[in-house]
Design a protein around this motif. Sequence first.
Motif, PDB file in Angstrom:
ATOM      1  N   LEU A 186      18.549  19.886 -65.137  1.00 47.29           N
ATOM      2  CA  LEU A 186      19.377  21.013 -64.685  1.00 47.29           C
ATOM      3  C   LEU A 186      20.111  20.673 -63.389  1.00 47.29           C
ATOM      4  O   LEU A 186      19.952  21.302 -62.358  1.00 47.29           O
ATOM      5  N   GLY A 187      20.907  19.591 -63.469  1.00 45.97           N
ATOM      6  CA  GLY A 187      21.881  19.315 -62.422  1.00 45.97           C
ATOM      7  C   GLY A 187      23.190  19.980 -62.860  1.00 45.97           C
ATOM      8  O   GLY A 187      23.180  20.946 -63.634  1.00 45.97           O
TER       9      GLY A 187
ATOM     10  N   GLU B 191      13.090  20.757 -66.104  1.00 48.83           N
ATOM     11  CA  GLU B 191      13.632  20.150 -64.879  1.00 48.83           C
ATOM     12  C   GLU B 191      12.462  19.718 -63.999  1.00 48.83           C
ATOM     13  O   GLU B 191      11.591  20.528 -63.687  1.00 48.83           O
TER      14      GLU B 191
ATOM     15  N   VAL C  31      31.639  17.455 -60.143  1.00 47.95           N
ATOM     16  CA  VAL C  31      32.117  18.825 -59.903  1.00 47.95           C
ATOM     17  C   VAL C  31      33.310  19.152 -60.805  1.00 47.95           C
ATOM     18  O   VAL C  31      33.361  20.210 -61.437  1.00 47.95           O
TER      19      VAL C  31
ATOM     20  N   LEU D 205      12.881  17.831 -60.971  1.00 46.77           N
ATOM     21  CA  LEU D 205      13.329  17.546 -59.597  1.00 46.77           C
ATOM     22  C   LEU D 205      13.238  16.053 -59.246  1.00 46.77           C
ATOM     23  O   LEU D 205      13.072  15.701 -58.089  1.00 46.77           O
ATOM     24  N   SER D 206      13.362  15.190 -60.247  1.00 43.86           N
ATOM     25  CA  SER D 206      13.253  13.750 -59.987  1.00 43.86           C
ATOM     26  C   SER D 206      14.575  13.164 -59.494  1.00 43.86           C
ATOM     27  O   SER D 206      14.588  12.180 -58.770  1.00 43.86           O
TER      28      SER D 206
ATOM     29  N   GLU E 183       8.881  21.108 -65.092  1.00 43.72           N
ATOM     30  CA  GLU E 183       7.942  20.041 -65.433  1.00 43.72           C
ATOM     31  C   GLU E 183       8.684  18.851 -66.021  1.00 43.72           C
ATOM     32  O   GLU E 183       9.807  18.990 -66.511  1.00 43.72           O
TER      33      GLU E 183
ATOM     34  N   GLY F 135      21.128  10.195 -53.223  1.00 47.59           N
ATOM     35  CA  GLY F 135      21.019  10.509 -54.659  1.00 47.59           C
ATOM     36  C   GLY F 135      21.632   9.376 -55.458  1.00 47.59           C
ATOM     37  O   GLY F 135      22.373   8.552 -54.904  1.00 47.59           O
TER      38      GLY F 135
ATOM     39  N   TYR G 184      24.632  10.417 -47.554  1.00 46.96           N
ATOM     40  CA  TYR G 184      25.421  11.173 -46.585  1.00 46.96           C
ATOM     41  C   TYR G 184      24.609  11.317 -45.308  1.00 46.96           C
ATOM     42  O   TYR G 184      23.391  11.475 -45.384  1.00 46.96           O
TER      43      TYR G 184
ATOM     44  N   GLY H 198      29.437  10.122 -62.941  1.00 45.38           N
ATOM     45  CA  GLY H 198      29.782   9.266 -61.804  1.00 45.38           C
ATOM     46  C   GLY H 198      29.924  10.029 -60.503  1.00 45.38           C
ATOM     47  O   GLY H 198      29.063  10.831 -60.152  1.00 45.38           O
TER      48      GLY H 198
ATOM     49  N   ASP I  95      20.034  14.410 -68.254  1.00 48.69           N
ATOM     50  CA  ASP I  95      19.033  13.894 -67.321  1.00 48.69           C
ATOM     51  C   ASP I  95      19.584  12.967 -66.238  1.00 48.69           C
ATOM     52  O   ASP I  95      18.807  12.322 -65.526  1.00 48.69           O
TER      53      ASP I  95
ATOM     54  N   PHE J  88       9.895  16.314 -68.542  1.00 48.80           N
ATOM     55  CA  PHE J  88      10.005  16.264 -69.997  1.00 48.80           C
ATOM     56  C   PHE J  88       9.492  14.905 -70.442  1.00 48.80           C
ATOM     57  O   PHE J  88       9.984  13.867 -70.002  1.00 48.80           O
TER      58      PHE J  88
HETATM   59  C1  LIG Z   1      25.723  11.320 -52.005  1.00 49.41           C
HETATM   60  C2  LIG Z   1      26.487  11.841 -53.174  1.00 49.41           C
HETATM   61  C3  LIG Z   1      27.654  12.538 -52.955  1.00 49.41           C
HETATM   62  C4  LIG Z   1      28.388  13.034 -54.034  1.00 49.41           C
HETATM   63  N1  LIG Z   1      29.506  13.755 -53.767  1.00 49.41           N
HETATM   64  C5  LIG Z   1      30.209  14.278 -54.810  1.00 49.41           C
HETATM   65  C6  LIG Z   1      31.348  15.077 -54.552  1.00 49.41           C
HETATM   66  O1  LIG Z   1      31.701  15.339 -53.404  1.00 49.41           O
HETATM   67  N2  LIG Z   1      32.043  15.570 -55.630  1.00 49.41           N
HETATM   68  C7  LIG Z   1      31.658  15.321 -56.927  1.00 49.41           C
HETATM   69  O2  LIG Z   1      32.320  15.793 -57.861  1.00 49.41           O
HETATM   70  N3  LIG Z   1      30.566  14.573 -57.177  1.00 49.41           N
HETATM   71  C8  LIG Z   1      29.846  14.044 -56.168  1.00 49.41           C
HETATM   72  N4  LIG Z   1      28.743  13.287 -56.419  1.00 49.41           N
HETATM   73  C9  LIG Z   1      28.423  12.986 -57.825  1.00 49.41           C
HETATM   74  C10 LIG Z   1      27.760  14.160 -58.514  1.00 49.41           C
HETATM   75  O3  LIG Z   1      26.666  14.512 -57.743  1.00 49.41           O
HETATM   76  C11 LIG Z   1      27.356  13.772 -59.940  1.00 49.41           C
HETATM   77  O4  LIG Z   1      28.483  13.407 -60.693  1.00 49.41           O
HETATM   78  C12 LIG Z   1      26.671  14.929 -60.669  1.00 49.41           C
HETATM   79  O5  LIG Z   1      25.858  15.625 -59.793  1.00 49.41           O
HETATM   80  C13 LIG Z   1      25.838  14.452 -61.833  1.00 49.41           C
HETATM   81  O6  LIG Z   1      25.209  15.566 -62.417  1.00 49.41           O
HETATM   82  P1  LIG Z   1      24.130  15.410 -63.554  1.00 49.41           P
HETATM   83  O7  LIG Z   1      23.646  16.772 -63.869  1.00 49.41           O
HETATM   84  O8  LIG Z   1      24.665  14.580 -64.664  1.00 49.41           O
HETATM   85  O9  LIG Z   1      22.964  14.514 -62.899  1.00 49.41           O
HETATM   86  P2  LIG Z   1      21.826  14.944 -61.862  1.00 49.41           P
HETATM   87  O10 LIG Z   1      22.349  15.742 -60.771  1.00 49.41           O
HETATM   88  O11 LIG Z   1      21.095  13.683 -61.537  1.00 49.41           O
HETATM   89  O12 LIG Z   1      20.878  15.883 -62.724  1.00 49.41           O
HETATM   90  C14 LIG Z   1      19.976  15.406 -63.686  1.00 49.41           C
HETATM   91  C15 LIG Z   1      18.775  16.325 -63.653  1.00 49.41           C
HETATM   92  O13 LIG Z   1      17.851  15.942 -64.667  1.00 49.41           O
HETATM   93  C16 LIG Z   1      16.527  16.022 -64.153  1.00 49.41           C
HETATM   94  N5  LIG Z   1      15.681  15.136 -64.960  1.00 49.41           N
HETATM   95  C17 LIG Z   1      15.850  13.807 -65.174  1.00 49.41           C
HETATM   96  N6  LIG Z   1      14.873  13.329 -65.978  1.00 49.41           N
HETATM   97  C18 LIG Z   1      14.072  14.402 -66.292  1.00 49.41           C
HETATM   98  C19 LIG Z   1      12.883  14.571 -67.088  1.00 49.41           C
HETATM   99  N7  LIG Z   1      12.321  13.552 -67.755  1.00 49.41           N
HETATM  100  N8  LIG Z   1      12.322  15.798 -67.158  1.00 49.41           N
HETATM  101  C20 LIG Z   1      12.868  16.865 -66.521  1.00 49.41           C
HETATM  102  N9  LIG Z   1      13.991  16.755 -65.753  1.00 49.41           N
HETATM  103  C21 LIG Z   1      14.582  15.543 -65.644  1.00 49.41           C
HETATM  104  C22 LIG Z   1      16.692  15.590 -62.704  1.00 49.41           C
HETATM  105  O14 LIG Z   1      15.650  16.036 -61.883  1.00 49.41           O
HETATM  106  C23 LIG Z   1      18.030  16.206 -62.323  1.00 49.41           C
HETATM  107  O15 LIG Z   1      17.899  17.491 -61.751  1.00 49.41           O
HETATM  108  C24 LIG Z   1      27.961  12.799 -55.370  1.00 49.41           C
HETATM  109  C25 LIG Z   1      26.773  12.108 -55.592  1.00 49.41           C
HETATM  110  C26 LIG Z   1      26.029  11.634 -54.507  1.00 49.41           C
HETATM  111  C27 LIG Z   1      24.736  10.915 -54.782  1.00 49.41           C
END
Ligand SMILES: Cc1cc2nc3c(=O)[nH]c(=O)nc-3n(C[C@H](O)[C@H](O)[C@H](O)COP(=O)(O)OP(=O)(O)OC[C@H]3O[C@@H](n4cnc5c(N)ncnc54)[C@H](O)[C@@H]3O)c2cc1C
Length: 352
Positions: free
Chosen positions: A9-10, A31, A315, A33-34, A162, A283, A212, A311, A190, A164
């Motif tokens: 849940l990102g 989720e 957002v 929080l890893s 928890e 992150g 950051y 990547g 994930d 997954f």
């Molecule tokens: C320092 C930094 C700055 C950034 N700045 C920007 C910005 O300004 N603008 C922008 O657009 N993007 C930015 N990004 C990129 C952006 O954060 C990512 O593109 C986006 O957050 C990815 O989202 P996601 O949900 O795919 O991944 P994530 O945010 O990694 O979410 C995945 C989720 O899955 C959960 N998960 C994984 N495995 C399991 C499991 N087995 N069981 C349960 N839960 C699990 C994790 O805990 C996590 O909450 C930045 C990234 C970083 C690191």
Amino acid sequence: MLDYIIVGLGLSGLAVTSHLGKRNKSFRVYENLSQKSSLVAGGIFNPVILKRFTLAWNADEQLKMAIPFYQQFEEKYGVKLLYFWDIYRRFNSAEEQNNWFDAADKPGLGNFLDTQLIKEINPHVYADYSFGRVSSTGNIDTEILLNEYRNDLEKRDVLKYERFDYNQIITEANHVSYKGEKARNIIFCDGFGLKRNPFFNYLPLHGNKGEYITIFSEELKLDKAVKSSVFIMPMGNDLYKVGATYDNVDKTPSPTVDAREKLMSQLNKIISCKYEVIDQVAGIRPSTADRKPLVGRHPKIANFYCCNGFGSRGVLIAPSVSKELVEMIEDNKELSPEIDLKRFTRKHFKGD
Ligand SMILES: Cc1cc2nc3c(=O)[nH]c(=O)nc-3n(C[C@H](O)[C@H](O)[C@H](O)COP(=O)(O)OP(=O)(O)OC[C@H]3O[C@@H](n4cnc5c(N)ncnc54)[C@H](O)[C@@H]3O)c2cc1C
């Protein structure tokens, strides 16, 4: 029988479940929080790649969808999430200035790049070659957004905090079972956690660590976001986010001394006043080989899906790409070939 199980849940999981919710689909989210990418992100939305002065992939269309997408959560939760401001790109040479003017003449970019150069924006920010202004940019507060959304899902009893366990999924003909619960489909959101996902870890998700620092400076009094070798984003109360680093090698989750020193050294070349580092976050961005998302159906298991690979632009990308995925599953629409994970199947999938 649930309609969906969602893992993660990102920003991806949030966007996917939000589109599913609009269709009254039932789901359970896991989720653990890893991963912290979405939580620590600067949250900046900016259609222009500020290194090369080009338009980011599909950014114009993504921006049109992203703003109302996030505004709906401002209204729903009664919190401020969106901030609109311009970015001031600090030029390092006369050549960069010329490239800026060339870019501003190109179709699409003219709407974002101002051709009026700005000589100085703040007495503490060095500016040998002026600044160019990028408009239609800003940021969302991803931490508040995710906290509100997660609390909401938890209250509705559809979110489990928890891990997954991928090994416990049982695939049946038309559904999956996980710890006794059945669902028609499962979508993996994930992030970099995909590396531990045995169903999709054949995909070329590399991961790129970003860090950051937050600084406090009473002297600086900067009211504009500046992009130079680092990004400086004013947060109010004399606080500024400074970042981010890009590291393809280190895949550990914690902040590092190296990154802090690198960011401070870059910052010291841009500003002339005193400051104090008061926080640092890290992150792993879920980055891909071709800088395009990894979205679609598993090559062998029909009801397994992936929504990943955002990547450094989650957002802007999350709202539109997740919508495409939901439309593909629910309405049988074709995915855009450039995001479809099929593009990697032949080369990378060893399941045949
Ligand atoms: C320092 C930094 C700055 C950034 N700045 C920007 C910005 O300004 N603008 C922008 O657009 N993007 C930015 N990004 C990129 C952006 O954060 C990512 O593109 C986006 O957050 C990815 O989202 P996601 O949900 O795919 O991944 P994530 O945010 O990694 O979410 C995945 C989720 O899955 C959960 N998960 C994984 N495995 C399991 C499991 N087995 N069981 C349960 N839960 C699990 C994790 O805990 C996590 O909450 C930045 C990234 C970083 C690191």
